[in-house]
Design an enzyme around this catalytic site. Structure first.
Site, PDB file in Angstrom:
ATOM      1  N   SER A 142       0.797  -1.226   0.000  1.00 37.17           N
ATOM      2  CA  SER A 142       0.000   0.000   0.000  1.00 37.17           C
ATOM      3  C   SER A 142       0.833   1.281   0.000  1.00 37.17           C
ATOM      4  O   SER A 142       1.597   1.514  -0.920  1.00 37.17           O
ATOM      5  CB  SER A 142      -0.939  -0.082   1.201  1.00 37.17           C
ATOM      6  OG  SER A 142      -1.767   1.012   1.276  1.00 37.17           O
TER       7      SER A 142
ATOM      8  N   ASP B 105      -3.056   6.169  -3.208  1.00 36.53           N
ATOM      9  CA  ASP B 105      -1.860   5.620  -2.575  1.00 36.53           C
ATOM     10  C   ASP B 105      -1.316   4.495  -3.473  1.00 36.53           C
ATOM     11  O   ASP B 105      -1.818   4.301  -4.593  1.00 36.53           O
ATOM     12  CB  ASP B 105      -2.136   5.141  -1.139  1.00 36.53           C
ATOM     13  CG  ASP B 105      -3.042   3.924  -1.105  1.00 36.53           C
ATOM     14  OD1 ASP B 105      -3.742   3.680  -2.100  1.00 36.53           O
ATOM     15  OD2 ASP B 105      -3.037   3.208  -0.085  1.00 36.53           O
TER      16      ASP B 105
ATOM     17  N   ASP C   4      -6.236   2.224  -3.075  1.00 41.03           N
ATOM     18  CA  ASP C   4      -7.464   2.046  -2.294  1.00 41.03           C
ATOM     19  C   ASP C   4      -7.719   3.230  -1.368  1.00 41.03           C
ATOM     20  O   ASP C   4      -8.590   3.183  -0.514  1.00 41.03           O
ATOM     21  CB  ASP C   4      -7.469   0.715  -1.523  1.00 41.03           C
ATOM     22  CG  ASP C   4      -6.441   0.657  -0.416  1.00 41.03           C
ATOM     23  OD1 ASP C   4      -5.526   1.520  -0.383  1.00 41.03           O
ATOM     24  OD2 ASP C   4      -6.522  -0.268   0.417  1.00 41.03           O
TER      25      ASP C   4
ATOM     26  N   ALA D 133      -9.689   9.382   7.929  1.00 41.91           N
ATOM     27  CA  ALA D 133      -9.206  10.700   7.506  1.00 41.91           C
ATOM     28  C   ALA D 133      -8.237  10.559   6.328  1.00 41.91           C
ATOM     29  O   ALA D 133      -8.188  11.399   5.441  1.00 41.91           O
ATOM     30  CB  ALA D 133      -8.523  11.387   8.682  1.00 41.91           C
TER      31      ALA D 133
ATOM     32  N   ARG E 106      -1.223   5.572  19.659  1.00 39.85           N
ATOM     33  CA  ARG E 106      -1.527   4.168  19.353  1.00 39.85           C
ATOM     34  C   ARG E 106      -0.361   3.537  18.615  1.00 39.85           C
ATOM     35  O   ARG E 106       0.370   4.226  17.892  1.00 39.85           O
ATOM     36  CB  ARG E 106      -2.810   4.039  18.516  1.00 39.85           C
ATOM     37  CG  ARG E 106      -2.772   4.823  17.219  1.00 39.85           C
ATOM     38  CD  ARG E 106      -3.998   4.562  16.369  1.00 39.85           C
ATOM     39  NE  ARG E 106      -3.903   3.301  15.632  1.00 39.85           N
ATOM     40  CZ  ARG E 106      -3.229   3.148  14.494  1.00 39.85           C
ATOM     41  NH1 ARG E 106      -2.573   4.154  13.945  1.00 39.85           N
ATOM     42  NH2 ARG E 106      -3.195   1.973  13.888  1.00 39.85           N
TER      43      ARG E 106
HETATM   44  C1  16G Z   1      -3.619   0.146   6.716  1.00 41.29           C
HETATM   45  C2  16G Z   1      -5.121   0.142   6.671  1.00 41.29           C
HETATM   46  C3  16G Z   1      -5.660   1.544   6.819  1.00 41.29           C
HETATM   47  C4  16G Z   1      -5.105   2.221   8.036  1.00 41.29           C
HETATM   48  C5  16G Z   1      -3.599   2.149   8.050  1.00 41.29           C
HETATM   49  C6  16G Z   1      -3.086   2.643   9.384  1.00 41.29           C
HETATM   50  C7  16G Z   1      -6.663  -1.152   5.326  1.00 41.29           C
HETATM   51  C8  16G Z   1      -7.042  -1.585   3.955  1.00 41.29           C
HETATM   52  N1  16G Z   1      -5.593  -0.389   5.401  1.00 41.29           N
HETATM   53  O1  16G Z   1      -3.099   0.778   5.597  1.00 41.29           O
HETATM   54  O2  16G Z   1      -7.055   1.454   6.892  1.00 41.29           O
HETATM   55  O3  16G Z   1      -5.499   3.559   8.089  1.00 41.29           O
HETATM   56  O4  16G Z   1      -3.202   0.802   7.890  1.00 41.29           O
HETATM   57  O5  16G Z   1      -1.725   2.432   9.490  1.00 41.29           O
HETATM   58  O6  16G Z   1      -7.301  -1.499   6.307  1.00 41.29           O
HETATM   59  P1  16G Z   1      -0.999   2.473  10.903  1.00 41.29           P
HETATM   60  O7  16G Z   1      -1.592   1.385  11.750  1.00 41.29           O
HETATM   61  O8  16G Z   1       0.430   2.287  10.550  1.00 41.29           O
HETATM   62  O9  16G Z   1      -1.270   3.839  11.494  1.00 41.29           O
HETATM   63 MG    MG Z   2      -3.650   1.314   0.325  1.00 46.62          MG
END
Ligand code: 16G
Ligand code: MG
Length: 501
Positions: free
Chosen positions: A64, A276, A280, A371, A455
């Site tokens: 991603s 991205d 998605d 967001a 988090r």
């Molecule tokens: C992943 C998630 C996205 C989330 C991001 C947070 C899916 C398809 N993708 O890309 O929704 O906002 O993780 O990343 O669920 P973090 O946990 O590193 O902050």
């Molecule tokens: Mg993505």
């Protein structure tokens, strides 16, 4: 199960000893060089899941928005949804099994889930444009075939396209044709239909500048472009011919830096958006007459969509149950606007599409957006037909969207990365280490209209700090104070966080 073949092939995709990984927010993700065994093993797991559900299962090879050197893999369940949580645990269990335990772990999972091993299995695969992705999809195929599953490799796909293919295949084509043409036809028809009656200010044709993050979105948009030739003209930027994937461009960059991506000039009133790396996510933006940059992120997209739908329902006197789902990252002023002005109930879930999607399914119409630009509107079946009919009766809504956007003045926020923590209440409260939440509460009290939380990231080895307040200085300062509290209370190592990170 041909156990000896599994052992033999598994050794060709050997797990680096001592490496422990977890199925995270959206599958496994990390530096590509550590992932080959994960790919093979997810091929195996997809076969078991396919046999158990008697359905086609998807495997997507992508990381991603992560840097080009990373990669990742996620499984897609029969209706195009994220893998069920109990199977995420199996995925982690299988990913971490030592070579000599592989057979036992596979048998264990099959028994626990009552998998009929005689059942046929079918797995479809898609991948993004990373240099490591092609080889990894071969490793997935190796895993699928060694367990006797059949494969269809779609090759290069966006993540939403793979989800679509899985859903089509498991609904006997009712959702659409499980081909790339089927996808383009379905989406372009819906787009043309939806926008037919809506007026468009400025130019005669709808035009859009698209930053493709140097990823798969560029290839797929080039294919799709002619499907809506009269409805939309697109200009692609960061199409992968020069720059690096997600580097100084893409939705994540634009959202976190609040500025246009490199390689794209924006003039007054031009409509722009960014994907991205696996296309998605989407965020929109434009510059006003004074050259100020305005971002229409997931919070604002959700507000526009839900306001639009609420208005339609009002026009026909339908009283349907509409809800908006956000995460803790939603700007506080968008939440207040939705609740107080639009009178739409808002719910907060943990970060990650699967959590928002699940909650949104509880409503007749559930609109969910993070967001950062992941999201959609979900309609229960009965509502879907009604809305189709309604949009045909659309009147000129010119200017409405702009008015709504003017009403949501973002509170300023600041996000940074740091180390280890656990949370509750949709990630808004820290449970450990002791004393951290109390410290955050005290800091938040010092600023107006403020909010902060921390988090652990589900995709990188860091802690994220979010802070919001009524001015950029206050948001920066609150974020800095919170990150110092994290550093002191969560055993930070190295240099103490500096202001501005
Ligand atoms: C992943 C998630 C996205 C989330 C991001 C947070 C899916 C398809 N993708 O890309 O929704 O906002 O993780 O990343 O669920 P973090 O946990 O590193 O902050
Ligand atoms: Mg993505």
């Amino acid at each position: 199960m041909d156990l000896s073949a599994i052992t033999k092939h598994s050794a060709l995709h050997a797990k680096p000893s001592g490496l422990l990984l977890q199925y995270g927010t959206a599958g496994f993700r990390m530096k590509a060089e550590h992932l080959d065994h994960i790919m093979f093993r997810m091929g195996l797991l997809a076969v078991l899941r396919s046999k158990q559900t008697k359905s086609t299962i998807g495997v997507m090879v992508t990381a991603s928005h992560n840097p080009e050197e990373d990669n990742g893999v996620k499984l897609v369940d029969p209706l195009g949804e994220m893998l069920a949580p109990s199977w995420e645990e199996h995925a982690t269990y299988l990913a971490n099994a030592e070579e000599e335990d592989m057979q036992r772990v596979l048998i264990d999972i099959s028994e626990k889930e009552a998998v009929d091993l005689q059942q046929d299995a079918f797995v479809v695969i898609g991948r993004d444009t990373r240099p490591s992705s092609e080889k990894f999809s071969q490793s997935v195929i190796d895993g699928v075939t060694v367990l006797g599953g059949q494969v269809h490799d779609y090759g290069l796909l966006t993540t939403p396209q793979l989800h679509y293919m899985v859903c089509c295949r498991n609904t006997s084509g009712q959702y659409g044709m499980a081909t790339i043409e089927g996808y383009y036809q379905k989406l372009s028809r819906a787009f043309v239909e939806l926008t037919k009656q809506a007026s468009c200010s400025g130019d005669e044709y709808r035009s859009l500048k698209i930053d493709c993050a140097n990823g798969i979105g560029a290839l797929k948009l080039k294919e799709m472009e002619h499907y809506f030739s009269q409805g939309l003209s697109v200009q692609l930027f960061n199409d992968g011919t020069k720059g690096k994937l997600n580097h100084l461009c893409g939705a994540d960059f634009v959202k976190s830096h609040q500025k246009p991506p490199q390689g794209m000039e924006i003039k007054f009133n031009e409509r722009c958006c960014s994907f991205d790396g696996d296309a998605d996510r989407i965020v929109y933006y434009y510059c006003d007459a004074d050259g100020h940059f305005h971002l229409i992120d997931g919070d604002k997209i959700a507000t526009l969509i839900s306001s639009f739908l609420k208005e339609l329902l009002l026009e026909i006197g339908e009283n349907l149950n509409v809800g908006v789902v956000q995460t803790a990252y939603a700007n506080g002023s968008s939440t207040r606007y939705l609740e107080e002005v639009m009178k739409v109930p808002v719910y907060c879930t943990k970060t990650g599409v699967k959590h928002l999607h699940h909650k949104a399914q509880e409503f007749d119409i559930g609109v969910y957006f993070e967001a950062n630009g992941h999201g959609t509107a979900l309609f229960s079946k009965a509502v879907e037909d009604k809305i189709n009919q309604l949009t045909r009766e659309l009147e000129d809504k010119k200017g409405k969207a702009a008015k709504i956007l003017r009403n949501i003045i973002d509170l300023f926020n600041q996000v940074a990365d740091r180390k280890v923590i656990s949370t509750t209440d949709a990630e808004r409260q820290a449970v450990t280490p002791p004393g951290l939440q109390e410290a955050i509460n005290d800091l938040v009290k010092k600023y107006r209209l403020s909010r902060a939380f921390v988090r652990p990231s589900g995709t990188e080895d860091v802690i994220r700090v979010y802070a919001e307040a009524d001015s950029q200085e206050s948001a920066d300062s609150l974020a800095h104070e919170v990150s110092l509290a994290v550093f002191d209370l969560a055993g930070g190592i190295g240099e103490r966080p500096q202001p501005g990170f």
